[in-house]
Design a protein around this motif. Structure first.
Motif, PDB file in Angstrom:
ATOM      1  N   ARG A  20       0.821  -1.211   0.000  1.00 18.31           N
ATOM      2  CA  ARG A  20       0.000   0.000   0.000  1.00 18.31           C
ATOM      3  C   ARG A  20       0.850   1.254   0.000  1.00 18.31           C
ATOM      4  O   ARG A  20       0.597   2.198  -0.753  1.00 18.31           O
TER       5      ARG A  20
ATOM      6  N   SER B 176       1.014   3.899  -3.029  1.00 17.80           N
ATOM      7  CA  SER B 176       0.539   5.248  -2.711  1.00 17.80           C
ATOM      8  C   SER B 176       1.553   6.300  -3.148  1.00 17.80           C
ATOM      9  O   SER B 176       1.191   7.390  -3.588  1.00 17.80           O
TER      10      SER B 176
ATOM     11  N   THR C 156      -5.966   5.503   1.641  1.00 18.13           N
ATOM     12  CA  THR C 156      -4.754   6.251   1.887  1.00 18.13           C
ATOM     13  C   THR C 156      -4.536   7.223   0.755  1.00 18.13           C
ATOM     14  O   THR C 156      -4.474   6.820  -0.403  1.00 18.13           O
TER      15      THR C 156
END
Length: 410
Positions: free
Chosen positions: A176, A180, A409
Protein backbone atom coordinates in the motif's frame (compact mmCIF):
# COMPACT_ATOMS: atom_id res chain seq x y z
CA UNK A 1 -32.03 -0.42 8.82
CA UNK A 2 -33.96 1.23 11.66
CA UNK A 3 -31.47 -0.14 14.19
CA UNK A 4 -28.59 1.16 12.09
CA UNK A 5 -30.06 4.65 12.07
CA UNK A 6 -30.95 4.80 15.75
CA UNK A 7 -28.88 7.64 17.20
CA UNK A 8 -26.95 8.00 13.94
CA UNK A 9 -25.16 11.15 12.88
CA UNK A 10 -26.35 13.10 9.84
CA UNK A 11 -23.49 11.67 7.80
CA UNK A 12 -24.34 8.12 8.83
CA UNK A 13 -28.01 8.70 8.01
CA UNK A 14 -27.18 9.94 4.52
CA UNK A 15 -24.81 7.01 4.06
CA UNK A 16 -27.38 4.44 5.23
CA UNK A 17 -30.13 5.82 2.98
CA UNK A 18 -27.74 5.80 0.02
CA UNK A 19 -26.92 2.16 0.81
CA UNK A 20 -30.63 1.34 0.95
CA UNK A 21 -31.12 2.91 -2.48
CA UNK A 22 -28.10 0.92 -3.76
CA UNK A 23 -29.49 -2.42 -2.68
CA UNK A 24 -33.03 -1.63 -3.83
CA UNK A 25 -32.26 -0.78 -7.44
CA UNK A 26 -35.21 1.63 -7.66
CA UNK A 27 -37.19 2.83 -4.66
CA UNK A 28 -39.65 5.56 -3.65
CA UNK A 29 -39.40 8.01 -0.76
CA UNK A 30 -42.29 6.20 0.93
CA UNK A 31 -40.42 2.89 0.65
CA UNK A 32 -37.33 4.49 2.18
CA UNK A 33 -39.32 5.80 5.13
CA UNK A 34 -40.92 2.40 5.75
CA UNK A 35 -37.64 0.48 5.53
CA UNK A 36 -35.51 2.93 7.52
CA UNK A 37 -37.95 3.93 10.26
CA UNK A 38 -37.36 7.62 9.52
CA UNK A 39 -40.15 10.13 9.05
CA UNK A 40 -41.20 11.26 5.59
CA UNK A 41 -39.81 14.73 6.33
CA UNK A 42 -36.39 13.31 7.27
CA UNK A 43 -36.30 11.19 4.14
CA UNK A 44 -37.18 14.20 2.01
CA UNK A 45 -34.26 16.16 3.50
CA UNK A 46 -31.79 13.33 2.91
CA UNK A 47 -33.01 12.65 -0.62
CA UNK A 48 -32.82 16.36 -1.47
CA UNK A 49 -29.16 16.44 -0.42
CA UNK A 50 -28.29 13.22 -2.27
CA UNK A 51 -29.92 14.62 -5.42
CA UNK A 52 -27.94 17.87 -5.02
CA UNK A 53 -24.72 15.89 -4.62
CA UNK A 54 -25.53 14.02 -7.83
CA UNK A 55 -25.33 10.63 -6.09
CA UNK A 56 -28.91 9.66 -6.97
CA UNK A 57 -31.36 10.56 -9.72
CA UNK A 58 -35.11 10.53 -10.20
CA UNK A 59 -35.97 7.93 -12.80
CA UNK A 60 -39.69 7.90 -13.53
CA UNK A 61 -42.86 7.06 -11.62
CA UNK A 62 -43.88 4.09 -9.56
CA UNK A 63 -46.95 1.90 -10.04
CA UNK A 64 -50.33 3.61 -9.65
CA UNK A 65 -51.88 3.19 -6.20
CA UNK A 66 -55.02 5.29 -6.58
CA UNK A 67 -53.37 8.62 -5.76
CA UNK A 68 -50.44 10.57 -7.05
CA UNK A 69 -47.79 8.23 -8.43
CA UNK A 70 -44.57 8.29 -6.42
CA UNK A 71 -41.24 9.24 -8.01
CA UNK A 72 -38.67 6.45 -8.29
CA UNK A 73 -35.11 7.01 -7.09
CA UNK A 74 -31.93 5.15 -8.01
CA UNK A 75 -28.16 5.45 -7.93
CA UNK A 76 -26.68 7.88 -10.44
CA UNK A 77 -24.10 5.45 -11.81
CA UNK A 78 -21.99 8.10 -13.55
CA UNK A 79 -21.59 10.25 -10.44
CA UNK A 80 -18.49 8.45 -9.17
CA UNK A 81 -15.96 5.95 -10.53
CA UNK A 82 -13.41 3.56 -9.03
CA UNK A 83 -10.53 1.45 -10.30
CA UNK A 84 -9.83 -2.10 -9.16
CA UNK A 85 -6.56 -3.98 -9.69
CA UNK A 86 -6.05 -7.67 -9.00
CA UNK A 87 -2.34 -8.43 -8.69
CA UNK A 88 -1.58 -12.10 -9.21
CA UNK A 89 1.38 -14.21 -10.32
CA UNK A 90 0.06 -15.25 -13.77
CA UNK A 91 -1.80 -12.03 -14.63
CA UNK A 92 -2.76 -8.54 -13.47
CA UNK A 93 -6.37 -7.47 -14.06
CA UNK A 94 -7.66 -3.90 -14.13
CA UNK A 95 -11.24 -2.62 -14.16
CA UNK A 96 -12.86 0.81 -14.09
CA UNK A 97 -16.40 0.78 -12.71
CA UNK A 98 -19.17 3.28 -12.25
CA UNK A 99 -20.91 3.83 -8.93
CA UNK A 100 -23.19 0.82 -9.40
CA UNK A 101 -20.22 -1.51 -9.90
CA UNK A 102 -20.78 -1.82 -13.65
CA UNK A 103 -17.54 -2.33 -15.57
CA UNK A 104 -16.80 0.53 -17.96
CA UNK A 105 -13.35 -0.57 -19.08
CA UNK A 106 -11.12 -3.51 -18.30
CA UNK A 107 -7.79 -4.91 -19.37
CA UNK A 108 -5.39 -7.69 -18.38
CA UNK A 109 -1.63 -7.81 -18.57
CA UNK A 110 1.11 -10.17 -17.49
CA UNK A 111 1.36 -11.00 -13.83
CA UNK A 112 4.05 -10.09 -11.35
CA UNK A 113 5.80 -13.44 -11.84
CA UNK A 114 9.22 -13.08 -10.27
CA UNK A 115 9.46 -9.34 -10.83
CA UNK A 116 10.90 -7.25 -8.05
CA UNK A 117 8.15 -5.14 -6.47
CA UNK A 118 9.70 -1.86 -7.63
CA UNK A 119 9.75 -3.13 -11.22
CA UNK A 120 6.16 -4.35 -11.05
CA UNK A 121 4.86 -1.14 -9.46
CA UNK A 122 6.42 0.97 -12.22
CA UNK A 123 4.66 -1.11 -14.87
CA UNK A 124 1.34 -1.22 -12.96
CA UNK A 125 1.39 2.56 -12.57
CA UNK A 126 1.85 3.09 -16.30
CA UNK A 127 -0.86 0.57 -17.20
CA UNK A 128 -3.26 2.13 -14.70
CA UNK A 129 -2.86 5.63 -16.11
CA UNK A 130 -3.36 4.29 -19.66
CA UNK A 131 -6.56 2.56 -18.54
CA UNK A 132 -8.00 5.70 -16.94
CA UNK A 133 -7.38 7.64 -20.15
CA UNK A 134 -8.96 4.84 -22.20
CA UNK A 135 -12.04 4.79 -19.94
CA UNK A 136 -12.64 8.48 -20.74
CA UNK A 137 -14.02 9.43 -17.34
CA UNK A 138 -13.93 12.81 -15.65
CA UNK A 139 -10.88 12.84 -13.33
CA UNK A 140 -12.91 14.49 -10.57
CA UNK A 141 -15.28 11.51 -10.42
CA UNK A 142 -12.49 8.97 -9.71
CA UNK A 143 -12.59 8.46 -5.95
CA UNK A 144 -9.86 5.89 -5.53
CA UNK A 145 -7.99 2.75 -6.56
CA UNK A 146 -8.51 -0.62 -4.88
CA UNK A 147 -5.89 -3.37 -5.03
CA UNK A 148 -6.53 -7.07 -4.41
CA UNK A 149 -3.69 -9.49 -3.76
CA UNK A 150 -3.11 -12.83 -2.09
CA UNK A 151 -1.26 -13.42 1.13
CA UNK A 152 -1.02 -11.95 4.58
CA UNK A 153 -1.78 -8.27 4.85
CA UNK A 154 0.25 -5.83 6.89
CA UNK A 155 -1.26 -2.68 8.36
CA UNK A 156 0.23 0.63 7.24
CA UNK A 157 3.97 0.30 6.66
CA UNK A 158 4.18 -3.09 8.34
CA UNK A 159 6.60 -5.43 6.64
CA UNK A 160 5.77 -9.09 6.88
CA UNK A 161 8.35 -11.82 7.02
CA UNK A 162 8.05 -14.23 4.15
CA UNK A 163 7.21 -17.86 4.83
CA UNK A 164 7.51 -19.32 1.34
CA UNK A 165 8.75 -16.97 -1.38
CA UNK A 166 7.22 -19.14 -4.08
CA UNK A 167 3.75 -18.58 -2.64
CA UNK A 168 3.62 -14.90 -1.75
CA UNK A 169 6.58 -13.07 -3.22
CA UNK A 170 5.23 -9.73 -2.10
CA UNK A 171 4.74 -10.60 1.57
CA UNK A 172 7.74 -8.63 2.87
CA UNK A 173 6.73 -5.66 0.77
CA UNK A 174 4.68 -2.69 2.02
CA UNK A 175 2.37 -2.77 -0.99
CA UNK A 176 0.00 0.00 0.00
CA UNK A 177 2.69 2.50 0.94
CA UNK A 178 4.74 1.90 -2.20
CA UNK A 179 1.73 2.12 -4.52
CA UNK A 180 0.54 5.25 -2.71
CA UNK A 181 3.87 6.89 -3.45
CA UNK A 182 3.67 5.91 -7.12
CA UNK A 183 -0.02 6.46 -7.94
CA UNK A 184 -1.66 9.86 -7.69
CA UNK A 185 -5.00 8.55 -6.42
CA UNK A 186 -6.28 7.37 -3.01
CA UNK A 187 -5.34 3.70 -2.50
CA UNK A 188 -6.81 0.80 -0.54
CA UNK A 189 -5.16 -2.64 -0.48
CA UNK A 190 -7.03 -5.75 0.62
CA UNK A 191 -6.93 -9.55 0.50
CA UNK A 192 -8.34 -10.95 -2.76
CA UNK A 193 -11.00 -13.08 -1.04
CA UNK A 194 -12.21 -10.08 0.97
CA UNK A 195 -12.38 -8.03 -2.23
CA UNK A 196 -14.38 -10.77 -3.94
CA UNK A 197 -16.87 -10.74 -1.06
CA UNK A 198 -17.42 -6.98 -1.08
CA UNK A 199 -17.75 -7.13 -4.88
CA UNK A 200 -20.63 -9.57 -4.53
CA UNK A 201 -22.24 -7.30 -1.93
CA UNK A 202 -21.86 -4.07 -3.88
CA UNK A 203 -22.17 -5.04 -7.56
CA UNK A 204 -24.76 -7.72 -6.72
CA UNK A 205 -26.87 -5.20 -4.75
CA UNK A 206 -27.12 -7.52 -1.75
CA UNK A 207 -28.96 -5.82 1.16
CA UNK A 208 -26.97 -4.95 4.27
CA UNK A 209 -29.21 -7.24 6.33
CA UNK A 210 -28.02 -10.32 4.40
CA UNK A 211 -24.91 -12.04 5.79
CA UNK A 212 -22.99 -14.32 3.42
CA UNK A 213 -19.57 -15.80 2.65
CA UNK A 214 -17.55 -15.84 -0.56
CA UNK A 215 -14.96 -18.54 -1.22
CA UNK A 216 -12.22 -17.40 -3.59
CA UNK A 217 -10.02 -19.96 -5.34
CA UNK A 218 -6.92 -19.05 -7.32
CA UNK A 219 -3.70 -20.81 -6.28
CA UNK A 220 -5.33 -21.61 -2.93
CA UNK A 221 -8.52 -20.91 -1.01
CA UNK A 222 -9.65 -17.83 0.89
CA UNK A 223 -12.97 -16.86 2.46
CA UNK A 224 -14.51 -13.40 2.68
CA UNK A 225 -17.35 -12.84 5.14
CA UNK A 226 -19.85 -9.99 4.85
CA UNK A 227 -21.91 -9.30 7.95
CA UNK A 228 -24.07 -6.28 8.79
CA UNK A 229 -23.13 -4.65 5.51
CA UNK A 230 -19.33 -4.79 5.89
CA UNK A 231 -16.57 -7.35 5.54
CA UNK A 232 -15.32 -8.98 8.72
CA UNK A 233 -11.53 -8.70 8.85
CA UNK A 234 -10.42 -10.04 12.20
CA UNK A 235 -7.78 -8.34 14.34
CA UNK A 236 -5.21 -7.86 11.55
CA UNK A 237 -7.19 -8.05 8.29
CA UNK A 238 -6.19 -11.69 7.82
CA UNK A 239 -9.50 -13.43 8.38
CA UNK A 240 -10.71 -16.25 6.13
CA UNK A 241 -7.65 -18.41 5.50
CA UNK A 242 -9.74 -21.57 5.10
CA UNK A 243 -7.00 -23.01 2.89
CA UNK A 244 -5.19 -23.74 6.12
CA UNK A 245 -8.12 -25.33 7.92
CA UNK A 246 -6.93 -28.80 8.95
CA UNK A 247 -9.12 -31.59 7.57
CA UNK A 248 -6.82 -34.58 8.13
CA UNK A 249 -4.39 -34.62 11.06
CA UNK A 250 -2.43 -37.35 9.30
CA UNK A 251 -2.63 -35.70 5.88
CA UNK A 252 0.14 -34.30 3.68
CA UNK A 253 2.37 -31.51 4.92
CA UNK A 254 1.43 -28.02 3.82
CA UNK A 255 3.85 -25.20 3.00
CA UNK A 256 2.35 -23.19 5.90
CA UNK A 257 3.84 -25.69 8.37
CA UNK A 258 0.57 -27.50 9.06
CA UNK A 259 -0.47 -30.98 8.08
CA UNK A 260 -3.64 -32.02 6.25
CA UNK A 261 -4.73 -28.47 5.36
CA UNK A 262 -7.49 -27.94 2.82
CA UNK A 263 -4.94 -26.39 0.45
CA UNK A 264 -2.63 -29.40 0.59
CA UNK A 265 -5.59 -31.70 -0.15
CA UNK A 266 -7.76 -29.78 -2.63
CA UNK A 267 -6.02 -26.74 -4.16
CA UNK A 268 -5.03 -26.74 -7.85
CA UNK A 269 -1.49 -27.96 -7.04
CA UNK A 270 -2.89 -31.00 -5.18
CA UNK A 271 -5.24 -31.84 -8.06
CA UNK A 272 -2.43 -31.58 -10.61
CA UNK A 273 -0.16 -33.74 -8.46
CA UNK A 274 -2.78 -36.51 -8.38
CA UNK A 275 -3.36 -36.17 -12.13
CA UNK A 276 0.34 -36.71 -12.76
CA UNK A 277 -0.06 -40.28 -11.50
CA UNK A 278 -2.04 -41.04 -14.69
CA UNK A 279 0.51 -41.14 -17.52
CA UNK A 280 -2.14 -41.24 -20.25
CA UNK A 281 -3.83 -38.14 -18.80
CA UNK A 282 -0.50 -36.31 -18.56
CA UNK A 283 0.21 -37.02 -22.22
CA UNK A 284 -3.32 -36.26 -23.40
CA UNK A 285 -3.48 -32.89 -21.68
CA UNK A 286 0.22 -32.09 -22.11
CA UNK A 287 0.51 -31.37 -18.40
CA UNK A 288 3.81 -29.63 -17.83
CA UNK A 289 4.27 -30.54 -14.19
CA UNK A 290 6.14 -27.34 -13.37
CA UNK A 291 5.25 -25.16 -10.42
CA UNK A 292 4.80 -22.18 -12.71
CA UNK A 293 2.32 -24.19 -14.82
CA UNK A 294 0.05 -25.40 -11.99
CA UNK A 295 -2.78 -22.95 -12.71
CA UNK A 296 -2.88 -23.71 -16.45
CA UNK A 297 -2.56 -27.48 -15.84
CA UNK A 298 -5.44 -27.33 -13.36
CA UNK A 299 -7.57 -25.40 -15.87
CA UNK A 300 -7.02 -28.17 -18.44
CA UNK A 301 -8.13 -30.82 -15.95
CA UNK A 302 -11.16 -28.81 -14.84
CA UNK A 303 -12.17 -28.09 -18.43
CA UNK A 304 -12.10 -31.80 -19.30
CA UNK A 305 -14.03 -32.60 -16.10
CA UNK A 306 -16.75 -30.14 -17.12
CA UNK A 307 -16.91 -32.00 -20.44
CA UNK A 308 -17.56 -35.25 -18.57
CA UNK A 309 -14.22 -37.09 -18.77
CA UNK A 310 -14.48 -39.63 -15.91
CA UNK A 311 -10.79 -39.39 -14.92
CA UNK A 312 -10.93 -35.62 -14.53
CA UNK A 313 -14.40 -35.71 -12.97
CA UNK A 314 -12.99 -37.93 -10.19
CA UNK A 315 -10.12 -35.51 -9.59
CA UNK A 316 -12.32 -32.43 -9.40
CA UNK A 317 -14.98 -34.19 -7.33
CA UNK A 318 -12.32 -35.20 -4.80
CA UNK A 319 -11.18 -31.58 -4.53
CA UNK A 320 -14.80 -30.42 -4.27
CA UNK A 321 -15.53 -32.94 -1.52
CA UNK A 322 -12.68 -31.65 0.63
CA UNK A 323 -13.89 -28.08 0.08
CA UNK A 324 -17.44 -29.14 0.94
CA UNK A 325 -16.25 -30.60 4.27
CA UNK A 326 -14.51 -27.34 5.12
CA UNK A 327 -17.59 -25.31 4.18
CA UNK A 328 -19.80 -27.61 6.25
CA UNK A 329 -17.73 -26.75 9.32
CA UNK A 330 -17.82 -23.04 8.44
CA UNK A 331 -21.60 -23.21 8.02
CA UNK A 332 -22.04 -24.94 11.36
CA UNK A 333 -19.87 -22.28 12.98
CA UNK A 334 -21.43 -19.22 11.33
CA UNK A 335 -24.98 -20.36 10.48
CA UNK A 336 -24.64 -19.26 6.86
CA UNK A 337 -27.55 -19.24 4.44
CA UNK A 338 -25.55 -18.20 1.35
CA UNK A 339 -22.09 -19.15 0.07
CA UNK A 340 -20.74 -17.81 -3.23
CA UNK A 341 -17.85 -19.47 -5.08
CA UNK A 342 -15.66 -16.96 -6.93
CA UNK A 343 -12.30 -16.65 -8.63
CA UNK A 344 -10.42 -18.18 -11.54
CA UNK A 345 -10.20 -21.61 -9.91
CA UNK A 346 -13.95 -22.09 -10.34
CA UNK A 347 -14.09 -20.80 -13.92
CA UNK A 348 -13.99 -24.17 -15.68
CA UNK A 349 -15.70 -26.65 -13.36
CA UNK A 350 -17.53 -24.44 -10.87
CA UNK A 351 -20.76 -26.37 -11.36
CA UNK A 352 -19.16 -29.49 -9.87
CA UNK A 353 -18.00 -27.60 -6.78
CA UNK A 354 -21.44 -25.99 -6.40
CA UNK A 355 -23.24 -29.33 -6.69
CA UNK A 356 -21.07 -31.23 -4.21
CA UNK A 357 -20.82 -28.42 -1.65
CA UNK A 358 -24.55 -27.71 -1.81
CA UNK A 359 -25.45 -31.38 -1.40
CA UNK A 360 -23.04 -31.96 1.47
CA UNK A 361 -24.01 -28.86 3.44
CA UNK A 362 -27.74 -29.34 3.08
CA UNK A 363 -27.43 -33.02 3.97
CA UNK A 364 -25.41 -32.54 7.14
CA UNK A 365 -25.46 -28.94 8.39
CA UNK A 366 -26.66 -28.51 11.95
CA UNK A 367 -29.31 -25.96 10.91
CA UNK A 368 -30.60 -27.80 7.83
CA UNK A 369 -34.01 -28.30 9.50
CA UNK A 370 -34.31 -24.54 10.03
CA UNK A 371 -33.15 -23.25 6.65
CA UNK A 372 -31.25 -24.35 3.55
CA UNK A 373 -27.82 -22.97 2.68
CA UNK A 374 -27.58 -21.74 -0.90
CA UNK A 375 -24.30 -22.47 -2.66
CA UNK A 376 -23.89 -20.71 -5.98
CA UNK A 377 -21.22 -19.59 -8.38
CA UNK A 378 -20.35 -15.91 -8.66
CA UNK A 379 -21.77 -14.02 -11.62
CA UNK A 380 -18.84 -11.58 -11.57
CA UNK A 381 -16.60 -13.88 -13.63
CA UNK A 382 -12.81 -14.28 -13.51
CA UNK A 383 -12.36 -10.57 -12.68
CA UNK A 384 -14.19 -10.94 -9.35
CA UNK A 385 -11.19 -9.79 -7.28
CA UNK A 386 -10.50 -6.70 -9.42
CA UNK A 387 -14.18 -5.77 -9.49
CA UNK A 388 -14.31 -6.34 -5.75
CA UNK A 389 -11.30 -4.06 -5.22
CA UNK A 390 -13.12 -1.28 -7.07
CA UNK A 391 -16.27 -2.03 -5.07
CA UNK A 392 -14.26 -1.75 -1.86
CA UNK A 393 -13.35 1.83 -2.79
CA UNK A 394 -17.00 2.68 -3.47
CA UNK A 395 -18.07 0.96 -0.25
CA UNK A 396 -15.49 2.80 1.86
CA UNK A 397 -16.19 6.19 0.36
CA UNK A 398 -19.95 6.13 -0.17
CA UNK A 399 -21.24 4.11 2.79
CA UNK A 400 -19.04 5.11 5.74
CA UNK A 401 -21.86 4.30 8.17
CA UNK A 402 -20.70 0.68 7.89
CA UNK A 403 -17.58 1.83 9.78
CA UNK A 404 -15.17 -0.10 7.56
CA UNK A 405 -11.83 -0.46 9.33
CA UNK A 406 -9.90 -0.26 6.06
CA UNK A 407 -9.46 3.39 5.15
CA UNK A 408 -8.28 4.91 1.91
CA UNK A 409 -4.75 6.25 1.89
CA UNK A 410 -4.24 9.51 0.01
Amino acid sequence: MGKILKGATAQDTHSAILDLIRSSGTVTRVDLAERSGLTGASISRVVKQLLADGLIIETGLGDPTGGKRATLLQFNPRARHAVGISIDTPSTSYVVTDMSGRVIEQVSSRGIGRDAPATAVKRITAELEDLIVKANIEPATLIGVGVALAGRQGGGGMRLLRTDASKYAWEPFAVRDTLSAAIDHPIVVENDSTCAAIGEFWAGRIPSANDFATVYMAAGFGLGLVTNGDVYRGSSSNVGEIGHMILDVNGPHCWCGGQGCLESLAAPAAVVKRAEQDTSLVNELALRGRRTAVRSDFAKIARLAAAGDPRCVRLIEESATYLAKALLSITNLLDLDQIILAGPGFSEAGDIYVRIAGTEINRLSFVRAMHPTRVEQSKLGPSAAALGAASLVLHSQLTPHQKSTRALTS
